[in-house]
Write a protein that holds these residues in place. Structure first.
Motif, short mmCIF file in Angstrom:
data_model
loop_
_atom_site.label_atom_id
_atom_site.label_comp_id
_atom_site.label_asym_id
_atom_site.label_seq_id
_atom_site.Cartn_x
_atom_site.Cartn_y
_atom_site.Cartn_z
N MET A 1 0.85 -1.19 0.00
CA MET A 1 0.00 0.00 0.00
C MET A 1 0.88 1.24 0.00
O MET A 1 1.88 1.31 0.71
CB MET A 1 -0.91 0.00 1.23
CG MET A 1 -1.88 1.17 1.27
SD MET A 1 -3.08 1.02 2.64
CE MET A 1 -1.98 1.13 4.04
N SER A 2 0.51 2.24 -0.76
CA SER A 2 1.31 3.45 -0.88
C SER A 2 1.38 4.20 0.44
O SER A 2 0.42 4.27 1.20
CB SER A 2 0.69 4.36 -1.96
OG SER A 2 1.35 5.60 -1.97
N THR A 3 2.57 4.76 0.72
CA THR A 3 2.73 5.58 1.92
C THR A 3 2.78 7.05 1.58
O THR A 3 3.12 7.87 2.41
CB THR A 3 4.02 5.17 2.66
OG1 THR A 3 5.13 5.32 1.77
CG2 THR A 3 3.93 3.73 3.16
N PHE A 4 2.47 7.40 0.33
CA PHE A 4 2.46 8.80 -0.09
C PHE A 4 1.47 9.57 0.76
O PHE A 4 0.33 9.13 0.95
CB PHE A 4 2.08 8.89 -1.57
CG PHE A 4 2.09 10.30 -2.11
CD1 PHE A 4 3.30 10.96 -2.29
CD2 PHE A 4 0.91 10.95 -2.41
CE1 PHE A 4 3.31 12.26 -2.78
CE2 PHE A 4 0.92 12.24 -2.90
CZ PHE A 4 2.13 12.90 -3.08
N PRO A 5 1.87 10.73 1.31
CA PRO A 5 1.01 11.46 2.25
C PRO A 5 -0.37 11.79 1.69
O PRO A 5 -1.33 11.88 2.43
CB PRO A 5 1.81 12.73 2.54
CG PRO A 5 3.23 12.36 2.27
CD PRO A 5 3.19 11.36 1.15
N GLY A 6 -0.47 11.98 0.38
CA GLY A 6 -1.74 12.37 -0.20
C GLY A 6 -2.62 11.20 -0.61
O GLY A 6 -3.72 11.40 -1.12
N SER A 7 -2.16 9.96 -0.39
CA SER A 7 -2.95 8.81 -0.82
C SER A 7 -4.16 8.63 0.08
O SER A 7 -4.12 8.92 1.27
CB SER A 7 -2.09 7.53 -0.79
OG SER A 7 -1.64 7.29 0.53
N PRO A 8 -5.29 8.18 -0.49
CA PRO A 8 -6.51 8.02 0.32
C PRO A 8 -6.34 6.94 1.37
O PRO A 8 -5.65 5.95 1.16
CB PRO A 8 -7.57 7.64 -0.72
CG PRO A 8 -6.80 7.05 -1.85
CD PRO A 8 -5.50 7.79 -1.88
N LYS A 9 -6.99 7.15 2.50
CA LYS A 9 -6.93 6.17 3.58
C LYS A 9 -7.81 4.98 3.25
O LYS A 9 -8.96 5.13 2.84
CB LYS A 9 -7.40 6.81 4.89
CG LYS A 9 -7.32 5.87 6.09
CD LYS A 9 -7.78 6.57 7.36
CE LYS A 9 -7.71 5.61 8.55
NZ LYS A 9 -8.16 6.27 9.80
N LEU A 10 -7.26 3.78 3.40
CA LEU A 10 -8.00 2.56 3.12
C LEU A 10 -8.97 2.27 4.25
O LEU A 10 -8.58 2.18 5.42
CB LEU A 10 -7.04 1.39 2.95
CG LEU A 10 -7.67 0.01 2.72
CD1 LEU A 10 -8.40 -0.02 1.39
CD2 LEU A 10 -6.61 -1.08 2.77
N LEU A 11 -10.26 2.14 3.92
CA LEU A 11 -11.25 1.78 4.92
C LEU A 11 -11.16 0.28 5.20
O LEU A 11 -10.96 -0.52 4.30
CB LEU A 11 -12.66 2.12 4.43
CG LEU A 11 -12.97 3.60 4.21
CD1 LEU A 11 -14.39 3.77 3.67
CD2 LEU A 11 -12.80 4.39 5.50
N GLN A 12 -11.30 -0.07 6.45
CA GLN A 12 -11.27 -1.48 6.84
C GLN A 12 -12.69 -1.99 7.03
O GLN A 12 -13.52 -1.33 7.67
CB GLN A 12 -10.49 -1.65 8.15
CG GLN A 12 -9.02 -1.25 8.08
CD GLN A 12 -8.24 -2.06 7.07
OE1 GLN A 12 -7.77 -1.53 6.08
NE2 GLN A 12 -8.13 -3.36 7.30
N GLY A 13 -12.96 -3.16 6.46
CA GLY A 13 -14.24 -3.80 6.73
C GLY A 13 -14.35 -4.09 8.22
O GLY A 13 -13.34 -4.34 8.90
N THR A 14 -15.57 -4.06 8.74
CA THR A 14 -15.76 -4.19 10.19
C THR A 14 -17.01 -4.99 10.50
O THR A 14 -18.03 -4.87 9.80
CB THR A 14 -15.90 -2.79 10.84
OG1 THR A 14 -14.71 -2.04 10.59
CG2 THR A 14 -16.12 -2.89 12.34
N LEU A 15 -16.93 -5.80 11.53
CA LEU A 15 -18.10 -6.42 12.14
C LEU A 15 -18.29 -5.78 13.51
O LEU A 15 -17.36 -5.72 14.31
CB LEU A 15 -17.92 -7.93 12.29
CG LEU A 15 -18.03 -8.76 11.01
CD1 LEU A 15 -17.55 -10.19 11.26
CD2 LEU A 15 -19.46 -8.77 10.49
N MET A 16 -19.50 -5.28 13.75
CA MET A 16 -19.80 -4.58 15.00
C MET A 16 -21.03 -5.19 15.64
O MET A 16 -21.97 -5.57 14.94
CB MET A 16 -20.02 -3.09 14.72
CG MET A 16 -20.39 -2.25 15.94
SD MET A 16 -20.75 -0.53 15.48
CE MET A 16 -19.11 0.02 14.98
#
Length: 202
Positions: A1-16
């Motif tokens: 996954m890119s560490t470029f500061p402007g890259s979008p944050k990856l959402l994590q799937g979640t069970l709640m």
């Protein structure tokens, strides 16, 4: 996954899980790695047209019955390299326990039922589970019931704690046809349906 500061944050799937009616969050399980694929099956809920009435041919009884299947990968390698205390002591046993706990009744209620049976009560009401939600991106916040759960433990530490595993889950989406109209899950599915229709008819 890119560490470029402007890259979008990856959402994590979640069970709640939520306690009802208080809506208090009981547990939040964010996926370590999002599944590469999610298989969805929708079974149409059409009326039975046994008499051949033409007026019934296009009628729908309700929302389709939707099932989802996906695999979760859990790996303690990175945490072990960082000497994380929980990983060193338990491997991924804590993560597996959190997932497995979703399909067990509350232990205090089980104890209460056992006590009632010991007192001669002939019928014990099955325990109602908390509401489980699958949160998969901004468009999908679905009430679900886990229908299939299998674990393949692939590696262990010297104490036989699992340190790598694959969990295969099957989920059934709960709709407003499954739940009372006042139930939080019913409202959440109605919101999902409204958003789906809005997006689909643009």
């Amino acid at each position: 996954m890119s560490t470029f500061p402007g890259s979008p944050k990856l959402l994590q799937g979640t069970l709640m899980t939520l306690a009802l009616p208080s809506k208090k969050v009981i547990s939040t399980i964010s996926f370590q790695y999002n599944p590469e694929t999610v298989s969805r099956t929708l079974q149409i809920q059409a009326t039975q047209n046994e008499g051949g009435a033409r007026s019934e041919a296009l009628r729908l009884k309700g929302a389709p019955a939707q099932t989802l299947k996906f695999d979760l990968e859990i790996d303690a390698t990175d945490d072990l390299e960082k000497a994380d205390r929980t990983a060193v002591k338990l491997g991924i046993y804590q993560q597996l326990s959190a997932l497995e706990d979703l399909i067990y009744p509350d232990v205090e209620q089980v104890k209460k039922n056992i006590s009632n049976l010991g007192k001669g009560m002939l019928e014990v009401i099955p325990t109602e589970a908390p509401l489980t939600l699958l949160i998969w991106g901004k468009q999908r916040k679905l009430p679900v019931r886990i229908t299939d759960f299998s674990v393949t433990e692939e590696a262990y530490d010297i104490n036989l704690n699992p340190i790598r595993a694959k969990v295969s889950l099957g989920l059934r989406v709960l709709t407003y046809d499954d739940l009372p109209t006042s139930h939080q899950g019913s409202q959440l599915f109605l919101n999902y349906h409204q958003n789906l229709e809005k997006l689909g008819r643009k």
